[in-house]
Every structure is written in structure tokens, then in C-alpha cells.
Design an enzyme around this catalytic site. Structure first.
Site, PDB file in Angstrom:
ATOM      1  CD  GLN A  12      -7.014  -4.243   4.320  1.00 58.61           C
ATOM      2  OE1 GLN A  12      -7.967  -4.879   4.786  1.00 58.61           O
ATOM      3  NE2 GLN A  12      -7.146  -3.009   3.871  1.00 58.61           N
ATOM      4  CG  HIS A  22      -1.860   1.010   1.455  1.00 57.45           C
ATOM      5  ND1 HIS A  22      -1.551   2.276   1.914  1.00 57.45           N
ATOM      6  CD2 HIS A  22      -3.200   1.004   1.243  1.00 57.45           C
ATOM      7  CE1 HIS A  22      -2.665   2.984   1.981  1.00 57.45           C
ATOM      8  NE2 HIS A  22      -3.678   2.244   1.581  1.00 57.45           N
ATOM      9  CB  CYS A  64      -3.881   3.539  -1.362  1.00 52.95           C
ATOM     10  SG  CYS A  64      -5.143   4.767  -1.084  1.00 52.95           S
ATOM     11  CG  ASP A  85       0.596  -2.361   6.108  1.00 53.44           C
ATOM     12  OD1 ASP A  85      -0.367  -2.507   6.878  1.00 53.44           O
ATOM     13  OD2 ASP A  85       0.540  -1.697   5.057  1.00 53.44           O
ATOM     14  CE  LYS A 140      -7.145  -0.160   6.369  1.00 48.50           C
ATOM     15  NZ  LYS A 140      -8.079   0.492   5.455  1.00 48.50           N
TER      16      LYS A 140
HETATM   17  N1  C6P Z   1      -6.274   0.581   3.003  1.00 51.34           N
HETATM   18  C1  C6P Z   1      -8.146   0.247   1.513  1.00 51.34           C
HETATM   19  O1  C6P Z   1      -9.251   0.548   1.058  1.00 51.34           O
HETATM   20  P1  C6P Z   1      -4.747   3.806   7.401  1.00 51.34           P
HETATM   21  O2  C6P Z   1      -5.314   4.700   6.335  1.00 51.34           O
HETATM   22  O3  C6P Z   1      -3.505   4.367   8.038  1.00 51.34           O
HETATM   23  O4  C6P Z   1      -5.765   3.340   8.394  1.00 51.34           O
HETATM   24  O5  C6P Z   1      -4.312   2.434   6.640  1.00 51.34           O
HETATM   25  C2  C6P Z   1      -3.432   2.506   5.558  1.00 51.34           C
HETATM   26  C3  C6P Z   1      -3.232   1.154   4.980  1.00 51.34           C
HETATM   27  C4  C6P Z   1      -1.994   0.552   5.111  1.00 51.34           C
HETATM   28  N2  C6P Z   1      -1.769  -0.689   4.667  1.00 51.34           N
HETATM   29  C5  C6P Z   1      -2.726  -1.417   4.077  1.00 51.34           C
HETATM   30  C6  C6P Z   1      -2.417  -2.817   3.632  1.00 51.34           C
HETATM   31  C7  C6P Z   1      -3.997  -0.858   3.896  1.00 51.34           C
HETATM   32  O6  C6P Z   1      -4.944  -1.587   3.314  1.00 51.34           O
HETATM   33  C8  C6P Z   1      -4.254   0.452   4.334  1.00 51.34           C
HETATM   34  C9  C6P Z   1      -5.578   1.099   4.094  1.00 51.34           C
HETATM   35  C10 C6P Z   1      -7.623   1.031   2.697  1.00 51.34           C
HETATM   36  O7  C6P Z   1      -7.477  -0.670   1.072  1.00 51.34           O
HETATM   37  C11 C6P Z   1      -7.747   2.508   2.479  1.00 51.34           C
HETATM   38  S1  C6P Z   1      -6.657   3.118   1.244  1.00 51.34           S
END
Ligand code: C6P
Length: 423
Positions: free
Chosen positions: A220, A140, A381, A217, A243
Site C-alpha cells: 500500500q 494483512h 484480509c 510489506d 496496486k
Molecule cells: N490488499 C486490499 O484490498 P497481493 O494480493 O499479493 O497483490 O497483495 C497482498 C497485500 C499485502 N499487503 C497489504 C498491506 C495489502 O493491502 C495487500 C492486498 C488488498 O487491501 C487486497 S486483499
């Protein structure tokens, strides 16, 4: 199209284990009764953000009416209550991740905040000209851009481990890219586009053997997989509350104690100091060193309740439910003419990305929306991953504990409407 004779009944719960009652689960999520355009809601966008159970919703407002005060600062009753709630949530996060010490849990604004923290502190202190950060093609933007910024500042190089066309990490190639210059490997646990579950334990063993640290990371992974940072062997683990059924604006960074202790602070301000004079500031110990300013108290409280919610579930039954839905959804989508699944790694979790011949994903999303089906479309993203796959966008349905086979049927029926509209 109804794919299985029983798929729209209350037996439609994906109860592979026979223990998971999805209807009872859905009753805990009030938003699921919303009817967009008069249609039943099929919320298949939980990877973007999950919906919140009543317990999380109910915890946040009472905090303001019963416990609200600043933390770590007051000697009064309310401040003590607020501090207890805040630090109590840290203990819950420690348990959730199986961190060996509570001091290893840093509250951040989310996964993005956690990764930037590590890049700007550990990264800035440990990387220099010619050193390398290794990521993968399936990251991401939150696990790419902070490292690019770090490399720009320090003269370090960003290296990228490849994936196969089906979306699997090529571990041998990753291994070949790790050398004595590799200071850090930053890798997603579960891909937000492909659903691929990466072999983190194997990657940490390879990285550690070469003297590199590993950041995972977990954005997910946290809502779906039991996380054990000690078993994974990673040095840092990042997650987002929103999430995993918690509120937005709050997340966790796990960091190995000895690393957090020697890392420089992130931001300067209140709470991250032991003493300040105009001549010299003595920083607080981890984790407070990384939590400057008044934190997102109510977010932390909500996150604590979300952790209680998740840990209170039968995780085996939940995993069986989510795997059943993934298999059902995979089979259903593969029957749609002209549809191609993006991401078919054998180890996969809760994500169904696809493209449809002759229809842009945004059009798919817009037409599905009118049918009450909420999915995400676009690059998610992860633009470099999409380019690697020769795509600029996909449609993505993502699953959670409250997802049902009936929602997948609604998705498939909606895709028929899309195809009718596009002839
Ligand atoms: N992905 C998606 O629709 P934040 O925004 O900090 O809570 O998470 C960022 C992020 C980092 N790593 C992974 C693997 C992610 O999936 C995400 C967030 C969302 O896939 C919003 S772009």
C-alpha cells in the site's frame, strides 16, 4: 450533501500545490468513463487494485505483436528484444526502490509471492525451534500466514507488536518484544485498513540493533510514497504491480544482495540453474535463482511502464493532492451522523475506513454500488486487526492519483441514501 461550495466544480481537484491537474490525470485512465447503472463512476477501491493508465494498457498488447519470445534462452532477435525489455524493467524497479544493485530486484507474482519467497527461503534457512518472528497487529493476511506456516514447520514463535486504538504502532512495545531470539521483523509500510504509515526507519534501527532482519510489506505504500530502501534500511521490501497502476500477477521483492546470495532457492526449474546433472545441480546467482520457469514477461513489461508513469509524476504534487483528498474526506465523513472512522493515526495515507451505526458494511457497499460508488467492505484480509478493534468488518474508501473531491461528495451523498434506506 455538497460539503464545500467549490467541491463539484473543475476546481475540485485537491490541487493543494496548484501543480496537480487531476482532470488531465483522469483522461489517462479510460475505465473512469464507465457509468455503472448510468451513474458517474466514483472508483474508491484503489487499495484493492488501482486502475491502469493508457500507457500501461498500450504497452502490453504491442509486446505480443512486436517483441514476444522467451527470455534468457534464445540467441535470436526476438528473444534478445524480450530479454532487453524484461531486464530493462528490472533496472526501472531498482531505480524506483533506490536499490543499490540491480541484482537485488527479484520479480515475483506480487507482494504475497514475495513474502512467501522470503519465508520459505530466508526463513527456512535461518529460523529454528525457539526463534521468533515479530509482526504487528495491523498486518494483512499475506504478512501473517506465511510466518505462521514457517513457525509450524520450524518450531519458531510468532510474536505480535500491539497498536493503539487509533491505529498507531506502539513502537516502545515493539522494541520491548525484540530480543536475541528475534530473527525477523515483518511489518507493513502502510496499513490497508487504517492507512497508518509506519516509522520503518525507526523499526529497522531497533531490529538491526538486536541482530534481526526486517521485511517491509510495501503493497500500500508503493503507489503513494517515494520508496528508498537504502534510506529505510530494510533487508527486504515487497510490492505488487497492480496496486501501483501496473498489471496483476507481477510484483517485486527487493532483498539485500548479501542475503539473496546466501539464501537457498525458492522453486526449482528452468532459469534458476547454472548446470544440472542427475547427480548435482548448481544454482544460478540472485536474482535468477528465485525466478524459476518462464516468468510473467508481459506483466514485467507493464510494471516497467507503470514505474515510468509513477516516476514521471511530480511526486510532491501527487502527495499534496492525495493528502488534500484525505483531509477533505476525513472532514466530510466526520459530518455524517453515526459514522466512526477506523484508523486516525496522525501519519496516514489514502485510506478511509469507517463503520456506520446500525448498518452492516456490506449493506453500505451494496447501496453505494447502485449509486456508482465503488468501495470495499469486509475484513480486508486483516481479520486479526479487525478483531483487535472489536469489529468484524468496515467499509473502506481508498484513494489514488485520479481521485477527486467530487467522488468523495458522491460517497457522502450515497451514505445519506444508505441512512434513508435504514431509517
Ligand atoms: N490488499 C486490499 O484490498 P497481493 O494480493 O499479493 O497483490 O497483495 C497482498 C497485500 C499485502 N499487503 C497489504 C498491506 C495489502 O493491502 C495487500 C492486498 C488488498 O487491501 C487486497 S486483499
Amino acid at each position: 450533501m455538497v460539503l464545500h461550495p467549490d467541491s463539484s466544480t473543475s476546481a475540485d481537484t485537491g490541487q493543494a500545490s496548484g501543480r496537480f491537474d487531476v482532470e488531465a490525470m483522469r483522461e489517462q485512465f479510460p475505465i473512469l468513463t464507465v457509468r455503472p447503472y448510468g451513474k458517474p463512476l466514483a472508483y474508491l477501491d484503489s487499495a484493492a487494485t488501482s486502475q491502469k493508465p493508457q500507457a500501461v494498457i498500450d504497452a502490453m498488447s504491442p509486446f505480443f505483436s512486436r517483441d514476444n519470445a522467451n527470455v534468457h534462452r534464445g540467441v535470436h532477435y526476438l528473444s534478445e528484444r524480450a530479454t532487453e525489455a524484461y531486464e530493462g524493467a528490472r533496472v526501472k524497479a531498482q531505480g524506483f526502490l533506490n536499490a543499490s544493485e540491480v541484482e537485488e530486484i527479484v520479480f515475483t507474482s506480487g507482494t504475497t509471492g514475495a513474502i512467501n519467497l522470503v519465508a520459505e527461503t530466508y526463513g527456512a534457512a535461518h529460523l529454528g525451534e525457539g526463534d521468533e518472528v515479530l509482526i504487528t497487529e495491523m498486518e494483512h493476511h499475506s504478512n501473517i500466514v506465511p510466518w505462521q506456516m514457517l513457525c509450524e514447520r520450524t518450531g519458531a514463535q510468532l510474536r505480535v507488536a500491539p497498536i493503539s486504538d487509533t491505529g498507531e504502532l506502539l513502537v516502545d512495545e515493539l522494541k520491548a518484544l525484540i530480543g536475541e531470539r528475534t530473527k525477523l521483523v515483518a511489518i507493513t509500510h502502510v496499513s490497508n485498513v487504517l492507512g497508518t504509515v509506519n516509522p520503518i526507519r525507526e523499526v529497522t534501527e531497533i531490529a538491526h540493533a538486536a541482530g534481526a532482519r526486517v521485511l517491509v510489506d510495501g503493497a500500500q505504500a508503493a503507489p503513494h510514497l517515494p520508496i528508498d530502501v537504502q534510506a529505510l534500511g530494510c533487508d527486504f521490501y515487497a510490492l505488487s504491480g497492480h496496486k501501483m497502476y501496473g498489471p496483476t500477477g507481477i510484483g517485486v521483492l527487493y532483498g539485500r544482495r548479501e542475503l539473496l546470495e546466501e539464501m537457498p532457492p525458492y522453486q526449482g526449474g528452468g532459469d534458476m540453474i547454472l548446470s544440472v546433472s542427475f547427480e548435482k545441480t548448481v544454482y544460478n546467482n540472485a536474482p535468477y535463482k528465485f525466478e524459476a520457469g518462464t516468468p510473467n514477461l508481459v506483466g514485467v513489461v507493464g510494471l516497467g511502464v507503470a514505474i515510468d508513469f509513477l516516476t514521471g509524476l511530480d511526486r510532491e504534487a501527487l502527495a499534496a493532492h492525495e493528502h488534500d483528498l484525505l483531509a477533505y474526506g476525513t472532514e466530510a465523513l466526520l459530518l455524517v451522523p453515526g459514522l466512526r472512522l477506523v484508523g486516525t493515526a496522525p501519519a496516514k495515507q489514502s485510506i478511509l475506513s469507517f463503520v456506520l451505526d446500525g448498518v452492516h458494511p456490506h449493506d453500505i457497499g451494496t447501496i453505494l454500488d447502485r449509486e456508482g460508488v465503488a468501495i470495499r467492505t469486509g475484513h480486508h484480509c486483516a481479520q486479526p486487526l479487525l478483531s483487535r478493534l472489536g469489529l468484524s468488518a468496515t467499509a473502506r474508501a481508498s484513494l489514488a492519483c485520479y481521485s477527486t473531491r467530487a467522488e468523495i461528495d458522491a460517497l457522502v451523498a450515497g451514505l445519506e441514501t444508505v441512512q434513508e434506506a435504514f431509517g
